[in-house]
Motif scaffolding. Structure first.
Motif, PDB file in Angstrom:
ATOM      1  N   THR A  22       0.810  -0.640   0.175  1.00  0.00           N
ATOM      2  CA  THR A  22      -0.350  -0.310   0.085  1.00  0.00           C
ATOM      3  C   THR A  22       1.331   1.592  -0.497  1.00  0.00           C
ATOM      4  O   THR A  22       0.617   1.945  -1.030  1.00  0.00           O
ATOM      5  CB  THR A  22      -0.820   0.155   0.434  1.00  0.00           C
ATOM      6  N   TYR A  23       1.844   1.165   0.700  1.00  0.00           N
ATOM      7  CA  TYR A  23       3.130   3.143   1.188  1.00  0.00           C
ATOM      8  C   TYR A  23       3.669   2.429  -0.599  1.00  0.00           C
ATOM      9  O   TYR A  23       3.838   3.945  -0.473  1.00  0.00           O
ATOM     10  CB  TYR A  23       3.893   1.851   1.900  1.00  0.00           C
ATOM     11  N   LEU A  24       3.962   1.307  -1.531  1.00  0.00           N
ATOM     12  CA  LEU A  24       4.250   1.641  -2.721  1.00  0.00           C
ATOM     13  C   LEU A  24       3.278   2.202  -3.443  1.00  0.00           C
ATOM     14  O   LEU A  24       3.384   3.197  -4.248  1.00  0.00           O
ATOM     15  CB  LEU A  24       4.806   0.553  -3.133  1.00  0.00           C
ATOM     16  N   ARG A  25       2.577   1.501  -3.341  1.00  0.00           N
ATOM     17  CA  ARG A  25       1.492   2.363  -4.573  1.00  0.00           C
ATOM     18  C   ARG A  25       1.313   3.785  -3.827  1.00  0.00           C
ATOM     19  O   ARG A  25       0.826   4.438  -5.527  1.00  0.00           O
ATOM     20  CB  ARG A  25       0.159   1.465  -4.025  1.00  0.00           C
ATOM     21  N   GLN A  26       0.964   4.439  -2.159  1.00  0.00           N
ATOM     22  CA  GLN A  26       0.712   5.661  -2.032  1.00  0.00           C
ATOM     23  C   GLN A  26       1.856   6.085  -3.291  1.00  0.00           C
ATOM     24  O   GLN A  26       1.982   7.524  -3.119  1.00  0.00           O
ATOM     25  CB  GLN A  26       0.874   5.580  -0.744  1.00  0.00           C
ATOM     26  N   THR A  27       3.490   6.103  -3.061  1.00  0.00           N
ATOM     27  CA  THR A  27       4.285   5.931  -2.951  1.00  0.00           C
ATOM     28  C   THR A  27       4.357   6.780  -4.445  1.00  0.00           C
ATOM     29  O   THR A  27       4.841   8.090  -5.043  1.00  0.00           O
ATOM     30  CB  THR A  27       5.765   5.637  -3.043  1.00  0.00           C
ATOM     31  N   ILE A  28       3.944   5.591  -4.910  1.00  0.00           N
ATOM     32  CA  ILE A  28       4.209   5.678  -6.563  1.00  0.00           C
ATOM     33  C   ILE A  28       3.548   6.864  -7.370  1.00  0.00           C
ATOM     34  O   ILE A  28       3.107   7.236  -8.152  1.00  0.00           O
ATOM     35  CB  ILE A  28       3.893   4.173  -7.457  1.00  0.00           C
ATOM     36  N   ALA A  29       1.988   6.995  -6.500  1.00  0.00           N
ATOM     37  CA  ALA A  29       1.014   7.600  -6.709  1.00  0.00           C
ATOM     38  C   ALA A  29       1.033   9.693  -6.194  1.00  0.00           C
ATOM     39  O   ALA A  29       0.819  10.641  -6.661  1.00  0.00           O
ATOM     40  CB  ALA A  29      -0.260   7.960  -6.607  1.00  0.00           C
ATOM     41  N   GLY A  30       2.291   9.698  -5.705  1.00  0.00           N
ATOM     42  CA  GLY A  30       2.744  10.740  -4.826  1.00  0.00           C
ATOM     43  C   GLY A  30       1.985  10.760  -3.850  1.00  0.00           C
ATOM     44  O   GLY A  30       2.217  12.412  -3.047  1.00  0.00           O
ATOM     45  N   ARG A  31       1.246  10.560  -3.199  1.00  0.00           N
ATOM     46  CA  ARG A  31       0.321  11.030  -1.670  1.00  0.00           C
ATOM     47  C   ARG A  31       1.013   9.838  -0.567  1.00  0.00           C
ATOM     48  O   ARG A  31       0.303   9.157   0.101  1.00  0.00           O
ATOM     49  CB  ARG A  31      -0.784   9.772  -1.896  1.00  0.00           C
TER      50      ARG A  31
END
Length: 168
Positions: free
Chosen positions: A71-80
């Protein structure tokens, strides 16, 4: 400012960093061997400290598990990606990876000194390959720390030196 990284965490972090660098400078010989064993001992100290310490050094405080890491990786990629006072989930995963690589280097290095494995080319190649994977992991770690420091406007290397981060 809030105290985040205690003296043991900071000592182990910077000592292991220096020892890994030393082992790339001294590729063979007693200095290489002793620096490697000391790095493994410091990783073992950090593991013990992770189960016995309080606060942000304690594993139960920062180990996110696979789901939160993804989840954190996805948020990082999305800039959030959210800000973490302690270590973020990707940083935690990287720490564990680096510790495993250092432990693997310790084991393969020790094995190379045993009569049963003396001169075994496959073991030397494995040790060298793991060393280069570690070097790549360190490069990713350092780059990530720089990027996160810039994006969050928080000097993470300074926090690892002083042990303190801003509280909000």
């Amino acid at each position: 400012m809030i105290a985040v990284w205690d003296r043991i965490v900071r000592f182990v972090h910077w000592s292991v960093a220096a020892l890994v660098l030393a082992n790339f400078v001294f590729e063979t010989g007693p200095l290489h061997r002793y620096a490697g064993y000391l790095a493994v001992a410091l990783v073992a100290l950090r593991l013990v400290w992770g189960f016995t310490a309080t606060g942000y050094a304690r594993f139960s405080c920062w180990w996110p598990g696979f789901g939160k890491t993804v989840t954190y990786l996805r948020q990082t990629i999305a800039g959030r990606a959210p800000r973490y006072i302690g270590i973020n989930p990707m940083g935690a995963a990287m720490a564990v990876l680096l510790w495993l690589l250092i432990a693997s280097l310790g084991v393969t290095g020790w094995m190379m000194g045993l009569d049963a494995y003396w001169g075994e080319e496959w073991l030397q190649e494995l040790h060298e390959t793991v060393a280069y994977v570690l070097l790549g992991g360190v490069a990713i770690h350092v780059t990530s720390v720089i990027v996160v420091s810039i994006k969050s406007r928080e000097n993470l290397p300074k926090a690892m030196l002083t042990g303190k981060k801003r509280s909000s």
